[in-house]
Design an enzyme around this catalytic site. Structure first.
Site, PDB file in Angstrom:
ATOM      1  N   THR A 215      10.330  -1.455   5.423  1.00 43.06           N
ATOM      2  CA  THR A 215       9.521  -2.432   4.887  1.00 43.06           C
ATOM      3  C   THR A 215      10.103  -3.305   4.048  1.00 43.06           C
ATOM      4  OG1 THR A 215       7.372  -2.190   6.039  1.00 43.06           O
ATOM      5  CG2 THR A 215       7.438  -3.937   5.227  1.00 43.06           C
TER       6      THR A 215
ATOM      7  N   ASP B 130       0.919  -1.324   0.312  1.00 40.74           N
ATOM      8  CA  ASP B 130       0.150   0.158  -0.054  1.00 40.74           C
ATOM      9  C   ASP B 130       0.866   1.528  -0.197  1.00 40.74           C
ATOM     10  OD1 ASP B 130       0.921  -0.429   2.265  1.00 40.74           O
ATOM     11  OD2 ASP B 130      -0.655  -0.029   3.603  1.00 40.74           O
ATOM     12  N   ILE B 131       2.144   1.290   0.592  1.00 38.43           N
ATOM     13  CA  ILE B 131       2.728   2.305   0.517  1.00 38.43           C
ATOM     14  C   ILE B 131       4.296   1.930   1.274  1.00 38.43           C
ATOM     15  CG2 ILE B 131       1.723   2.762   3.485  1.00 38.43           C
ATOM     16  CD1 ILE B 131       1.303   5.584   2.924  1.00 38.43           C
ATOM     17  N   VAL B 132       5.083   3.134   0.972  1.00 37.84           N
ATOM     18  CA  VAL B 132       6.186   3.049   1.463  1.00 37.84           C
ATOM     19  C   VAL B 132       6.497   4.294   2.438  1.00 37.84           C
ATOM     20  CG1 VAL B 132       8.745   3.227   1.253  1.00 37.84           C
ATOM     21  CG2 VAL B 132       6.695   1.984  -0.049  1.00 37.84           C
ATOM     22  N   ASP B 133       6.988   3.850   3.294  1.00 35.48           N
ATOM     23  CA  ASP B 133       6.835   5.878   4.466  1.00 35.48           C
ATOM     24  C   ASP B 133       8.332   5.478   4.487  1.00 35.48           C
ATOM     25  OD1 ASP B 133       6.482   7.710   6.353  1.00 35.48           O
ATOM     26  OD2 ASP B 133       6.211   5.270   8.160  1.00 35.48           O
TER      27      ASP B 133
ATOM     28  N   GLY C 194      10.446   3.034   4.801  1.00 32.60           N
ATOM     29  CA  GLY C 194      11.340   1.886   3.527  1.00 32.60           C
ATOM     30  C   GLY C 194      11.801   1.334   4.148  1.00 32.60           C
TER      31      GLY C 194
ATOM     32  N   LYS D  17       6.480   8.543   0.635  1.00 29.58           N
ATOM     33  CA  LYS D  17       6.226   9.164   1.123  1.00 29.58           C
ATOM     34  C   LYS D  17       8.100   9.244   1.219  1.00 29.58           C
ATOM     35  CE  LYS D  17       2.785   8.468   4.886  1.00 29.58           C
ATOM     36  NZ  LYS D  17       2.699   8.216   6.599  1.00 29.58           N
TER      37      LYS D  17
HETATM   38  P1  IMP Z   1       8.069   1.070   5.814  1.00 28.24           P
HETATM   39  O1  IMP Z   1       7.942   0.059   6.830  1.00 28.24           O
HETATM   40  O2  IMP Z   1       7.984   2.702   6.778  1.00 28.24           O
HETATM   41  O3  IMP Z   1       8.069   2.286   4.734  1.00 28.24           O
HETATM   42  O4  IMP Z   1       6.301   1.680   6.632  1.00 28.24           O
HETATM   43  C1  IMP Z   1       5.423   0.375   5.768  1.00 28.24           C
HETATM   44  C2  IMP Z   1       3.668   0.425   6.429  1.00 28.24           C
HETATM   45  O5  IMP Z   1       3.764   1.219   7.286  1.00 28.24           O
HETATM   46  C3  IMP Z   1       2.803   0.489   6.032  1.00 28.24           C
HETATM   47  O6  IMP Z   1       3.038  -0.965   4.363  1.00 28.24           O
HETATM   48  C4  IMP Z   1       1.643   0.920   6.401  1.00 28.24           C
HETATM   49  O7  IMP Z   1       1.540  -0.767   7.036  1.00 28.24           O
HETATM   50  C5  IMP Z   1       2.181   1.776   7.743  1.00 28.24           C
HETATM   51  N1  IMP Z   1       2.164   2.560   6.723  1.00 28.24           N
HETATM   52  C6  IMP Z   1       3.049   3.840   6.510  1.00 28.24           C
HETATM   53  N2  IMP Z   1       2.432   4.904   6.471  1.00 28.24           N
HETATM   54  C7  IMP Z   1       1.357   5.204   7.059  1.00 28.24           C
HETATM   55  C8  IMP Z   1       0.528   6.177   6.265  1.00 28.24           C
HETATM   56  O8  IMP Z   1       0.744   7.683   6.109  1.00 28.24           O
HETATM   57  N3  IMP Z   1      -1.374   5.299   6.777  1.00 28.24           N
HETATM   58  C9  IMP Z   1      -1.588   4.079   7.189  1.00 28.24           C
HETATM   59  N4  IMP Z   1      -0.399   3.539   7.476  1.00 28.24           N
HETATM   60  C10 IMP Z   1       1.067   3.678   7.217  1.00 28.24           C
HETATM   61 MG    MG Z   2       1.955  -2.192   4.425  1.00 25.03          MG
END
Ligand code: IMP
Ligand code: MG
Length: 177
Positions: free
Chosen positions: A106, A99-102, A104, A130
């Site tokens: 994950t 769904d989303i890379v925040d 990164g 983002k």
């Molecule tokens: P990362 O590992 O920081 O890139 O985060 C990935 C996971 O954090 C995503 O797959 C989401 O499940 C969750 N996540 C990050 N930002 C958001 C957001 O704005 N809304 C909902 N879920 C988010």
């Molecule tokens: Mg996710």
């Protein structure tokens, strides 16, 4: 108390157009491949994967993987595999759907872990990113939209497990929390 609806960032119509566009690109890029395995990252991917998989015109298989979410993390950045794919991905063409890379973290973890299993090819398809929050350099092959540093909900994305089934992508602000 009346629950305020999250403000709209991307409408249902804009989302559907973008998903169809991604579907066309992916179908073209994999037109010579015998079968593509879509590996959805639970739970946030479920609506995007459902829509995207139905736009594809190529043979595809659906599988899922689950990674621990923020609330289960003991150390920031530490991730845990909760559920693995059923498919043995060795020698297969794999497209990770998230769904989303925040930050990164994950996607970085998934690319390393699945890459080590020697798939025939490994790419990523993410609906939102983002860029301002990125900590790990990750390559996204197919991206829906770049977004600002907001907490977005709907279209599978949640805040504390709420709002996932909203048909549009909205954002919540601290007074909605
Ligand atoms: P990362 O590992 O920081 O890139 O985060 C990935 C996971 O954090 C995503 O797959 C989401 O499940 C969750 N996540 C990050 N930002 C958001 C957001 O704005 N809304 C909902 N879920 C988010
Ligand atoms: Mg996710």
């Amino acid at each position: 108390m009346i629950q305020k609806q999250p403000a709209v960032l991307f409408s249902e119509k804009v989302i559907q157009e973008r998903v169809r566009e991604l579907g066309r690109r992916i179908s073209a890029d994999y037109s010579d491949v015998e079968e593509l395995v879509l590996v959805g990252v639970l739970r946030g991917c479920y609506i995007f994967l459902a829509d995207l998989s139905r736009c594809l015109t190529i043979p595809r298989r659906i599988d899922f993987i689950a990674i621990s979410s923020y609330e289960h993390k003991t150390t920031p950045g530490a991730l845990r595999l909760i559920m693995d794919t059923r498919t043995d991905i060795t020698g297969k063409h794999i497209l990770i759907i998230d769904d989303i890379v925040d930050t990164g973290q994950t996607m970085h973890y998934l690319l390393e872990m699945l890459g080590a299993r020697k798939p025939a090819s490994l790419r990523s398809c993410v609906f939102l990113q983002k860029p301002d929050r990125l900590e790990k350099e990750v390559h996204i092959d197919y991206l829906g939209f770049d977004i600002p540093d907001l907490w977005v909900v709907g279209y599978g994305l949640d805040y504390a497990d709420r709002y996932r089934a909203l048909p549009y992508i909205g954002f919540v602000e601290s007074e909605d929390f």
